[in-house]
Design a protein around this motif. Structure first.
Motif, PDB file in Angstrom:
ATOM      1  N   GLU A   1      -6.012   2.214 -10.395  1.00  7.37           N
ATOM      2  CA  GLU A   1      -5.500   3.420  -9.735  1.00  7.37           C
ATOM      3  C   GLU A   1      -6.616   4.365  -9.309  1.00  7.37           C
ATOM      4  OE1 GLU A   1      -2.178   3.991  -9.063  1.00  7.37           O
ATOM      5  OE2 GLU A   1      -1.901   1.935  -9.775  1.00  7.37           O
ATOM      6  N   MET A   2      -7.857   4.016  -9.599  1.00  2.63           N
ATOM      7  CA  MET A   2      -8.980   4.922  -9.292  1.00  2.63           C
ATOM      8  C   MET A   2      -9.321   4.905  -7.803  1.00  2.63           C
ATOM      9  SD  MET A   2     -11.974   4.426 -12.052  1.00  2.63           S
ATOM     10  CE  MET A   2     -11.883   4.933 -13.737  1.00  2.63           C
ATOM     11  N   SER A   3      -9.866   6.031  -7.318  1.00  3.51           N
ATOM     12  CA  SER A   3     -10.336   6.078  -5.934  1.00  3.51           C
ATOM     13  C   SER A   3     -11.579   5.191  -5.792  1.00  3.51           C
ATOM     14  CB  SER A   3     -10.690   7.516  -5.546  1.00  3.51           C
ATOM     15  OG  SER A   3     -11.800   7.941  -6.310  1.00  3.51           O
ATOM     16  N   ILE A   4     -11.942   4.908  -4.554  1.00  2.14           N
ATOM     17  CA  ILE A   4     -13.110   4.052  -4.285  1.00  2.14           C
ATOM     18  C   ILE A   4     -14.362   4.637  -4.932  1.00  2.14           C
ATOM     19  CG2 ILE A   4     -14.522   3.056  -2.434  1.00  2.14           C
ATOM     20  CD1 ILE A   4     -11.988   3.830  -0.572  1.00  2.14           C
ATOM     21  N   ASP A   5     -14.574   5.950  -4.718  1.00  2.00           N
ATOM     22  CA  ASP A   5     -15.800   6.580  -5.221  1.00  2.00           C
ATOM     23  C   ASP A   5     -15.806   6.646  -6.744  1.00  2.00           C
ATOM     24  OD1 ASP A   5     -13.801   8.430  -4.029  1.00  2.00           O
ATOM     25  OD2 ASP A   5     -14.905   9.964  -5.130  1.00  2.00           O
ATOM     26  N   ALA A   6     -14.627   6.844  -7.339  1.00  5.67           N
ATOM     27  CA  ALA A   6     -14.565   6.897  -8.811  1.00  5.67           C
ATOM     28  C   ALA A   6     -14.889   5.525  -9.402  1.00  5.67           C
ATOM     29  CB  ALA A   6     -13.197   7.371  -9.262  1.00  5.67           C
TER      30      ALA A   6
ATOM     31  N   GLU B   1     -13.861   2.816   7.906  1.00  7.00           N
ATOM     32  CA  GLU B   1     -14.870   1.893   7.374  1.00  7.00           C
ATOM     33  C   GLU B   1     -16.161   2.625   7.008  1.00  7.00           C
ATOM     34  OE1 GLU B   1     -14.437  -1.292   6.424  1.00  7.00           O
ATOM     35  OE2 GLU B   1     -12.355  -0.953   6.972  1.00  7.00           O
ATOM     36  N   GLU B   2     -16.530   3.625   7.837  1.00  7.73           N
ATOM     37  CA  GLU B   2     -17.717   4.428   7.512  1.00  7.73           C
ATOM     38  C   GLU B   2     -17.515   5.155   6.184  1.00  7.73           C
ATOM     39  OE1 GLU B   2     -19.753   6.807  10.856  1.00  7.73           O
ATOM     40  OE2 GLU B   2     -17.860   6.164  11.733  1.00  7.73           O
ATOM     41  N   ILE B   3     -16.327   5.778   6.045  1.00  7.34           N
ATOM     42  CA  ILE B   3     -16.020   6.520   4.817  1.00  7.34           C
ATOM     43  C   ILE B   3     -16.025   5.567   3.617  1.00  7.34           C
ATOM     44  CG2 ILE B   3     -14.225   7.849   3.609  1.00  7.34           C
ATOM     45  CD1 ILE B   3     -15.381   9.513   5.741  1.00  7.34           C
ATOM     46  N   PHE B   4     -15.465   4.365   3.828  1.00 12.98           N
ATOM     47  CA  PHE B   4     -15.408   3.378   2.743  1.00 12.98           C
ATOM     48  C   PHE B   4     -16.811   3.059   2.240  1.00 12.98           C
ATOM     49  CE2 PHE B   4     -15.262  -1.272   1.549  1.00 12.98           C
ATOM     50  CZ  PHE B   4     -14.672  -1.071   0.315  1.00 12.98           C
TER      51      PHE B   4
ATOM     52  N   GLY C   1     -11.701  -1.096  -4.137  1.00 17.83           N
ATOM     53  CA  GLY C   1     -10.672  -0.076  -3.885  1.00 17.83           C
ATOM     54  C   GLY C   1     -10.353   0.174  -2.425  1.00 17.83           C
ATOM     55  N   HIS C   2     -10.755  -0.747  -1.543  1.00 19.81           N
ATOM     56  CA  HIS C   2     -10.511  -0.544  -0.107  1.00 19.81           C
ATOM     57  C   HIS C   2      -9.029  -0.290   0.162  1.00 19.81           C
ATOM     58  CE1 HIS C   2     -10.536  -0.985   4.194  1.00 19.81           C
ATOM     59  NE2 HIS C   2     -11.845  -1.213   4.213  1.00 19.81           N
ATOM     60  N   GLU C   3      -8.759   0.771   0.949  1.00 23.24           N
ATOM     61  CA  GLU C   3      -7.374   1.208   1.106  1.00 23.24           C
ATOM     62  C   GLU C   3      -6.576   0.396   2.133  1.00 23.24           C
ATOM     63  OE1 GLU C   3      -8.218   5.298   1.655  1.00 23.24           O
ATOM     64  OE2 GLU C   3      -8.479   5.615  -0.505  1.00 23.24           O
ATOM     65  N   ALA C   4      -7.244  -0.525   2.838  1.00 22.93           N
ATOM     66  CA  ALA C   4      -6.501  -1.345   3.804  1.00 22.93           C
ATOM     67  C   ALA C   4      -5.700  -2.434   3.093  1.00 22.93           C
ATOM     68  CB  ALA C   4      -7.458  -1.976   4.801  1.00 22.93           C
TER      69      ALA C   4
ATOM     70  N   ALA D   1      -2.571  -8.926  -3.583  1.00 24.29           N
ATOM     71  CA  ALA D   1      -2.789  -7.836  -2.630  1.00 24.29           C
ATOM     72  C   ALA D   1      -2.320  -8.265  -1.253  1.00 24.29           C
ATOM     73  CB  ALA D   1      -4.262  -7.446  -2.589  1.00 24.29           C
ATOM     74  N   THR D   2      -1.764  -7.300  -0.530  1.00 19.93           N
ATOM     75  CA  THR D   2      -1.277  -7.588   0.831  1.00 19.93           C
ATOM     76  C   THR D   2      -1.923  -6.629   1.824  1.00 19.93           C
ATOM     77  OG1 THR D   2       0.525  -6.003   0.685  1.00 19.93           O
ATOM     78  CG2 THR D   2       1.023  -8.232  -0.049  1.00 19.93           C
ATOM     79  N   LEU D   3      -1.845  -7.021   3.079  1.00 20.62           N
ATOM     80  CA  LEU D   3      -2.220  -6.097   4.150  1.00 20.62           C
ATOM     81  C   LEU D   3      -1.042  -5.153   4.384  1.00 20.62           C
ATOM     82  CD1 LEU D   3      -3.781  -8.575   6.742  1.00 20.62           C
ATOM     83  CD2 LEU D   3      -5.004  -6.911   5.331  1.00 20.62           C
TER      84      LEU D   3
END
Lengths: 415, 250
Positions: B71-76, A363-366, B51-54, B10-12
């Motif tokens: 398909e982009m990363s969170i930061d991108a 979560e911190e990284i997010f 883009g949260h990966e959870a 989207a799913t968990l």
């Protein structure tokens, strides 16, 4: 001033040599060496190379630190190669070898008076038998030193160095001393066995900072002995970024009511580096305060050991003692061992100890990534912030910035 | 020019489906609000866009001005122009606010290019004045020891400084007293622009008294179940979410 080494000192060195030979080496199973890498405790005789004048000048020019130190000393394998001082005349700040000749009685009064209690009695004896230089600082009553005294200790070649730092602060005086330990080259394994004798006199303020940035094949045993008198405040800060293996034994004794001791440390090991930390907060007198904060950020296959004890004597009522060791695990392969302990023999004390080991949470990284910061940089920012929290306790911008240049250089090496 | 979400599922990780086909277009220049009861998937939607990966997107697409960012990363995604103001902003101990925002801005520059520190602080201070934030705030660690209101104000400050194309504000009004809400709304309204789209996620109509939306959507059980103008928020406030369960809406 006499030109011969005082007899008391020669006698102490001879007795120490005998003690060194008679004390058995630490072995696996010794409580004070639990989790320690005993293999690091054997070494061959040191070899001090002779350096050309040009190389010595290069070492002096590399000895940069504060913009305006109150005094600056540079030692190379325990030989003084540079000094400058802007200290008031009544403050004594001399190479230990000189102080032995000019202030023999004063040195004798304070030199290595503590019993070694954290495991390294054998190596303390070796230090005592072998020490030839370092720094002696005596701040007279009511003398406040502006800025910091900066001391560079360089190890060149496969030398064994025994730098001694002896600081005595008089009544209501104030001083800050920063020792920086480094290697001249990156590939030759040196060894440092350092000893710091710190005496904070009545109502004085003594800040001591040790920056250890030796090359990553060297080893270090560093002993800190601090005595804090009535209403005095001592603060010691240790930074470990270098060395293959470093053992820090820090003993802080609170000997007068109102004494206050802060023990701080930041360590950032990576690859196979190992840092072994043993501490003792000993409350002898009533109404004393000690606060320990050790922060370790571990990368690669590195390892740390923290063993800390708070000991409160029978009559040391109204003691406040705190001990916190926090480990930030940056890889799955690093290892942090923590052994906090309490030994309380008085009533009406406030004591707490705690140790935590954690990884940076997703979560911190997010949160940082959601601001556009890539995950590698995000982890680095969080890890740096984790160290900064302890560095800020120095409460002196110049000293904090100097420590942070070494912290940032280490993070840059980790990449 | 729009942020276009099409049939997003989207799913968990455990397979539970949270978003069950969300379709929503936020054109630049418009403010949209999503309202809905707890557990309807509002916050999840904001995290999936960021883009949260959870959360695992299983179908659908997210496009930003025509570019697929799924398909982009969170930061991108952030650097491409998405900003998520968090409902519960994280603390970042030991990292000052000034350095944090600077690192985020630095991440948007080409390699080797450095931020002009003087211009940066001048701009930062001007935005802090707008949000009535004390100068001491720059040296404080990110969100550490902040009150709820300070954290939300800090999110808005970051949003203004990063100047995104599309802002998603996740329950920015929660935990705010009326004075703090007015200040936060002032910051958000200052960001209104023909070139920027905004999505407000909120539980209560109150926020919409201060930030006037162009469109209001109601989310329930992972879908947008009703869309309308600002009057829809008032209707919800009056009737409660139960009216969504009326057969006519099923």
């Amino acid at each position: 001033m006499t030109t011969t080494i005082p007899a008391w000192f020669t006698a102490r060195q001879q007795a120490a040599q005998k003690r060194y030979e008679s004390i058995p080496a630490p072995k696996r199973g010794d409580e004070q060496w639990r989790f320690a890498n005993i293999k690091q405790l054997t070494w061959s005789a040191g070899v001090s190379p002779t350096l050309e004048a040009e190389e010595i000048l290069r070492v002096i020019s590399r000895s940069t630190g504060l913009e305006k130190p109150a005094a600056k000393f540079v030692f190379l394998n325990d030989d003084l190669i540079h000094s400058e001082s802007h200290l008031p005349e009544n403050a004594i700040c001399l190479p230990f070898a000189d102080a032995l000749l000019s202030h023999s009685d004063l040195v004798e009064e304070y030199f290595m008076k503590q019993e070694t209690r954290l495991g390294s009695a054998k190596f303390v004896a070796l230090h005592e038998a072998s020490v030839k230089n370092g720094l002696f600082i005596h701040i007279p009553d009511r003398c406040e030193i502006e800025g910091s005294i900066e001391v560079h200790h360089w190890i060149s070649g496969a030398a064994i160095s025994f730098p001694h730092t002896l600081i005595v602060t008089g009544k209501s005086s104030k001083v800050r001393v920063i020792d920086i330990f480094r290697s001249v080259d990156e590939t030759t394994p040196g060894l440092g066995i350092t000893y710091k004798d710190l005496f904070a006199g009545h109502n004085s303020s003594l800040d001591y900072v040790a920056i250890q940035d030796l090359n990553e094949v060297s080893r270090l045993i560093a002993i800190n002995e601090t005595s804090t008198s009535r209403d005095a405040r001592s603060k010691s800060f240790i930074l470990n970024t270098g060395a293959a293996w470093a053992r820090n034994e820090s003993f802080s004794q609170l000997i007068g009511p109102g004494a206050h001791s802060d023990m701080l440390s930041v360590s950032i090991p990576h690859r196979e580096q190992e840092y072994d930390q043993r501490t003792l907060q000993h409350h002898v007198s009533e109404s004393t305060y000690s606060d320990l904060l050790y922060k370790n950020t571990l990368y690669g296959h590195s390892k740390t050991v923290f063993s800390g004890l708070i000991s409160v004597d029978e009559n040391a009522h109204h003691t406040d003692a705190y001990q916190t060791c926090r480990n930030l695990l940056m890889t799955d392969d690093c290892e942090a061992n923590s052994m906090p302990g309490l030994e309380i023999n008085a009533d009406q004390v406030k004591c707490s100890h705690g140790s935590t080991s954690a990884q940076v949470s997703d979560e911190e990284i997010f949160y940082l990534q959601a601001r556009g910061i890539d995950p590698v940089r995000a982890r680095q920012l969080i890890a740096r912030g984790f160290s900064v929290e302890a560095v800020q306790r120095l409460e002196n911008e110049d000293a904090e910035n100097l420590v942070l240049t070494f912290v940032d250089a280490k993070f840059a090496r980790i990449g | 020019m729009s942020l276009q979400i099409t049939n997003l599922h989207a799913t968990l990780e455990n397979g539970t489906e949270i978003l069950k086909g969300v379709t929503l277009e936020i054109p630049a220049g418009e403010i949209h609000a999503i309202m809905g009861p707890n557990g309807s998937g509002k916050s999840t939607l904001s995290k999936v866009i960021a883009g949260h990966e959870a959360y695992i997107p299983t179908a659908g697409s997210i496009t930003l001005d025509g570019q697929d960012i799924s398909e982009m990363s969170i930061d991108a995604r952030s650097r491409a122009g998405i900003f998520l103001a968090f409902q519960y902003p994280n603390e970042v101990p030991g990292v000052s606010n000034a350095n944090f925002i600077r690192a985020a801005l630095q991440a948007r520059l080409p390699k080797g290019e450095e931020i002009d520190a003087v211009a940066y602080y001048k701009h930062l201070y001007a935005q802090m004045d707008l949000l009535e934030m004390d100068r001491k705030f720059t040296a404080r660690a990110v969100n550490e020891g902040f009150s709820g209101g300070e954290k939300k104000r800090n999110e808005i400050l970051q949003m203004i400084m990063l100047d995104p194309k599309y802002c998603i504000l996740d329950e920015t009004d929660s935990g705010l007293d009326i004075d703090a809400l007015k200040i936060v709304a002032k910051g958000v309204n200052a960001m209104r622009s023909a070139n920027r789209g905004m999505l407000l996620i909120t539980h209560y109509q109150r926020l919409l008294d201060y930030i006037k939306p162009d469109h209001v959507h109601v989310m329930a059980e992972g879908r947008i179940v009703k869309s309308g103008g600002p009057e829809l928020a008032l209707e919800l406030e009056e009737k409660g979410y139960d009216f969504l369960k009326e057969p006519a809406l099923a």
